[in-house]
Design an enzyme around this catalytic site. Sequence first.
Site, PDB file in Angstrom:
ATOM      1  N   ALA A  81       0.851  -1.185   0.000  1.00  0.00           N
ATOM      2  CA  ALA A  81       0.000   0.000   0.000  1.00  0.00           C
ATOM      3  C   ALA A  81       0.882   1.229   0.000  1.00  0.00           C
ATOM      4  CB  ALA A  81      -0.894   0.012   1.249  1.00  0.00           C
ATOM      5  N   SER A  83       1.244   4.256   2.281  1.00  0.00           N
ATOM      6  CA  SER A  83       0.812   4.202   3.680  1.00  0.00           C
ATOM      7  C   SER A  83       0.988   5.493   4.474  1.00  0.00           C
ATOM      8  CB  SER A  83       1.584   3.074   4.387  1.00  0.00           C
ATOM      9  OG  SER A  83       2.934   3.452   4.549  1.00  0.00           O
ATOM     10  N   THR A  98      -2.558   2.375  -6.067  1.00  0.00           N
ATOM     11  CA  THR A  98      -2.114   1.136  -5.411  1.00  0.00           C
ATOM     12  C   THR A  98      -3.181   0.573  -4.476  1.00  0.00           C
ATOM     13  OG1 THR A  98       0.249   1.513  -5.590  1.00  0.00           O
ATOM     14  CG2 THR A  98      -0.470   0.244  -3.685  1.00  0.00           C
ATOM     15  N   THR A 132      -6.262  -0.674   8.284  1.00  0.00           N
ATOM     16  CA  THR A 132      -5.892   0.261   9.342  1.00  0.00           C
ATOM     17  C   THR A 132      -7.108   0.714  10.151  1.00  0.00           C
ATOM     18  OG1 THR A 132      -5.125   2.539   9.628  1.00  0.00           O
ATOM     19  CG2 THR A 132      -6.010   2.020   7.511  1.00  0.00           C
ATOM     20  N   ASP A 133      -6.837   1.222  11.361  1.00  0.00           N
ATOM     21  CA  ASP A 133      -7.931   1.783  12.163  1.00  0.00           C
ATOM     22  C   ASP A 133      -8.377   3.150  11.617  1.00  0.00           C
ATOM     23  OD1 ASP A 133      -5.679   3.248  12.885  1.00  0.00           O
ATOM     24  OD2 ASP A 133      -5.947   3.042  15.053  1.00  0.00           O
ATOM     25  N   GLU A 134      -7.577   3.723  10.702  1.00  0.00           N
ATOM     26  CA  GLU A 134      -7.895   5.073  10.220  1.00  0.00           C
ATOM     27  C   GLU A 134      -9.168   5.115   9.378  1.00  0.00           C
ATOM     28  OE1 GLU A 134      -4.694   7.607   9.095  1.00  0.00           O
ATOM     29  OE2 GLU A 134      -3.208   6.399  10.137  1.00  0.00           O
ATOM     30  N   TYR A 158      -5.511   8.838   2.307  1.00  0.00           N
ATOM     31  CA  TYR A 158      -4.979   7.510   2.667  1.00  0.00           C
ATOM     32  C   TYR A 158      -6.086   6.633   3.248  1.00  0.00           C
ATOM     33  CZ  TYR A 158      -2.888   3.957   5.735  1.00  0.00           C
ATOM     34  OH  TYR A 158      -2.605   2.774   6.380  1.00  0.00           O
ATOM     35  N   SER A 161      -8.683   5.614   0.729  1.00  0.00           N
ATOM     36  CA  SER A 161      -8.249   4.587  -0.231  1.00  0.00           C
ATOM     37  C   SER A 161      -8.196   3.216   0.442  1.00  0.00           C
ATOM     38  CB  SER A 161      -6.893   4.959  -0.845  1.00  0.00           C
ATOM     39  OG  SER A 161      -5.884   4.949   0.142  1.00  0.00           O
ATOM     40  N   LYS A 162      -7.818   3.178   1.723  1.00  0.00           N
ATOM     41  CA  LYS A 162      -7.826   1.894   2.443  1.00  0.00           C
ATOM     42  C   LYS A 162      -9.271   1.428   2.650  1.00  0.00           C
ATOM     43  CE  LYS A 162      -4.818  -0.209   4.002  1.00  0.00           C
ATOM     44  NZ  LYS A 162      -3.908  -1.254   3.438  1.00  0.00           N
ATOM     45  N   ASN A 257       0.385  12.288  21.092  1.00  0.00           N
ATOM     46  CA  ASN A 257       1.644  12.328  20.331  1.00  0.00           C
ATOM     47  C   ASN A 257       2.765  13.007  21.118  1.00  0.00           C
ATOM     48  OD1 ASN A 257       0.566  11.000  18.173  1.00  0.00           O
ATOM     49  ND2 ASN A 257       0.224  12.823  16.927  1.00  0.00           N
ATOM     50  N   ARG A 290      -1.372  19.294  10.555  1.00  0.00           N
ATOM     51  CA  ARG A 290      -1.724  18.663   9.289  1.00  0.00           C
ATOM     52  C   ARG A 290      -3.200  18.973   8.993  1.00  0.00           C
ATOM     53  NH1 ARG A 290      -1.653  12.409  10.211  1.00  0.00           N
ATOM     54  NH2 ARG A 290       0.449  12.396   9.370  1.00  0.00           N
TER      55      ARG A 290
HETATM   56  P1  NAD Z   1       5.213   0.760   4.066  1.00  0.00           P
HETATM   57  O1  NAD Z   1       4.875   2.038   3.364  1.00  0.00           O
HETATM   58  O2  NAD Z   1       6.392   0.726   4.974  1.00  0.00           O
HETATM   59  O3  NAD Z   1       5.433  -0.401   3.002  1.00  0.00           O
HETATM   60  C1  NAD Z   1       4.612  -0.578   1.884  1.00  0.00           C
HETATM   61  C2  NAD Z   1       5.267  -1.595   0.980  1.00  0.00           C
HETATM   62  O4  NAD Z   1       4.383  -1.808  -0.138  1.00  0.00           O
HETATM   63  C3  NAD Z   1       6.606  -1.130   0.403  1.00  0.00           C
HETATM   64  O5  NAD Z   1       7.521  -2.199   0.421  1.00  0.00           O
HETATM   65  C4  NAD Z   1       6.267  -0.753  -1.028  1.00  0.00           C
HETATM   66  O6  NAD Z   1       7.362  -0.908  -1.928  1.00  0.00           O
HETATM   67  C5  NAD Z   1       5.146  -1.734  -1.344  1.00  0.00           C
HETATM   68  N1  NAD Z   1       4.257  -1.255  -2.410  1.00  0.00           N
HETATM   69  C6  NAD Z   1       3.691  -0.022  -2.531  1.00  0.00           C
HETATM   70  N2  NAD Z   1       2.948   0.040  -3.648  1.00  0.00           N
HETATM   71  C7  NAD Z   1       3.020  -1.189  -4.226  1.00  0.00           C
HETATM   72  C8  NAD Z   1       2.450  -1.767  -5.382  1.00  0.00           C
HETATM   73  N3  NAD Z   1       1.664  -1.050  -6.200  1.00  0.00           N
HETATM   74  N4  NAD Z   1       2.714  -3.066  -5.670  1.00  0.00           N
HETATM   75  C9  NAD Z   1       3.525  -3.806  -4.865  1.00  0.00           C
HETATM   76  N5  NAD Z   1       4.121  -3.296  -3.764  1.00  0.00           N
HETATM   77  C10 NAD Z   1       3.860  -2.018  -3.446  1.00  0.00           C
HETATM   78  O7  NAD Z   1       3.878   0.353   4.814  1.00  0.00           O
HETATM   79  P2  NAD Z   1       3.698  -0.351   6.239  1.00  0.00           P
HETATM   80  O8  NAD Z   1       3.745   0.682   7.291  1.00  0.00           O
HETATM   81  O9  NAD Z   1       4.583  -1.531   6.311  1.00  0.00           O
HETATM   82  O10 NAD Z   1       2.174  -0.834   6.129  1.00  0.00           O
HETATM   83  C11 NAD Z   1       1.841  -2.097   5.539  1.00  0.00           C
HETATM   84  C12 NAD Z   1       0.340  -2.246   5.518  1.00  0.00           C
HETATM   85  O11 NAD Z   1      -0.173  -2.149   6.844  1.00  0.00           O
HETATM   86  C13 NAD Z   1      -0.376  -1.167   4.710  1.00  0.00           C
HETATM   87  O12 NAD Z   1      -1.404  -1.769   3.993  1.00  0.00           O
HETATM   88  C14 NAD Z   1      -0.913  -0.206   5.760  1.00  0.00           C
HETATM   89  O13 NAD Z   1      -2.095   0.415   5.321  1.00  0.00           O
HETATM   90  C15 NAD Z   1      -1.180  -1.160   6.910  1.00  0.00           C
HETATM   91  N6  NAD Z   1      -1.087  -0.555   8.257  1.00  0.00           N
HETATM   92  C16 NAD Z   1       0.038   0.125   8.639  1.00  0.00           C
HETATM   93  C17 NAD Z   1       0.107   0.646   9.924  1.00  0.00           C
HETATM   94  C18 NAD Z   1       1.344   1.362  10.405  1.00  0.00           C
HETATM   95  O14 NAD Z   1       1.330   1.872  11.536  1.00  0.00           O
HETATM   96  N7  NAD Z   1       2.418   1.408   9.658  1.00  0.00           N
HETATM   97  C19 NAD Z   1      -0.970   0.490  10.797  1.00  0.00           C
HETATM   98  C20 NAD Z   1      -2.105  -0.205  10.365  1.00  0.00           C
HETATM   99  C21 NAD Z   1      -2.141  -0.736   9.097  1.00  0.00           C
END
Ligand code: NAD
Length: 357
Positions: A81, A83, A98, A132-134, A158, A161-162, A257, A290
Amino acid sequence: MILVTGGAGFIGSNFVLNWIAQHQEPVLNVDALTYAGNLKNLESVRDSPRYLFAHADVADRTLIGKLLAKHPPRAIIHFAAESHVDRSILGPDAFVQTNVIGTFHLLDETTRYWRALPEARKREFRFLHVSTDEVYGSLGPGDPAFRETTSYAPNSPYAASKAASDHMVRAYHHTYGLPTLTTHCSNNYGPYQFPEKLIPLMTHNALNGKPLPVYGDGRQVRDWLHVSDHCAALERVLESGQVGQTYNIGGRHEVENIAVVKTLCGLLDEMSPRLNRDPYASLITYVTDRPGHDRRYAIDCGKIERELQWTPTESFESGLRMTLRWYLDNAQWVRSVVSGEYRAWVERNDPSLVSVS
Ligand code: NAD
């Protein structure tokens, strides 16, 4: 094998490393390697015969179709995603491409693949969508925490889209019977997080004597979960979750925060004091908020605790200390991410790379 999308990102790479360490079953990591994808995170497993990598965009359905045919998985865990909320405000297009189109194409190709499986494998197959919780929007100070039944009210591009991707996952289950599972997790922190998110950004700036920019009054409330607890919850959902269900995952640790930043500064004062002995907190500066910044997120994770017997093992204090230790011990990783040097590294031939042509 299992197929993981976005396995070179923060949570995905933690999940893959943990999986390879704990399971014999191989993992195919499908990642487009955007700015957030870093194969250096996976250096320790790249020679493992149980780890495969395909450089592919989840929106490229032809490639995804070929990968599924060549490396048939028993489950897909979809992390890929865009993110970062701030980036979604500056440029929402990539988020729609994405998170919405990419997830749709992945779902559609997965359904085609799943339908052709023999009955027993079809029954066992799972598509786990990491959300996500968002998507639930913002809470007031006294509002009850988000439950799986809370209405969607996404406020940023964001989150929207999720939310759209969640709806497509739900629709593919209800319409075509695809065995899906969806999780909604709160803010994660831990090793390998790109230094644009709160904790690694503040750590990096603090250690480099730069200002620590806190949005608005800093009193936005978030729930925090160590990434290892999130990965353990995902494994639990994958193995025991009820098909078609959604599960909230949280750390039961709501905090403002500004309190996160102050705690982090206090720990750094102890773990890596500044040469001039000034407290790191003196670097805190308040910056313009923001746009549309959600005030409070809180997650009720009672369902996964009750039904799947999962609870977080790391307290915020212990998890944060461990995370800061990791960033202090891995200054080279942070330098390579900040300088973009890891991109050049990715260009080199990677033995784990599978051909998708
Ligand atoms: P991140 O941004 O660190 O990593 C995203 C990864 O997806 C990267 O490796 C990127 O190269 C890859 N990517 C992006 N677009 C792509 C595409 N079109 N095809 C293939 N790969 C693609 O994100 P994260 O923080 O590791 O989050 C992972 C997932 O967890 C996301 O779906 C996010 O919505 C969800 N999430 C994250 C959090 C958080 O706190 N980080 C919390 C809840 C949920």
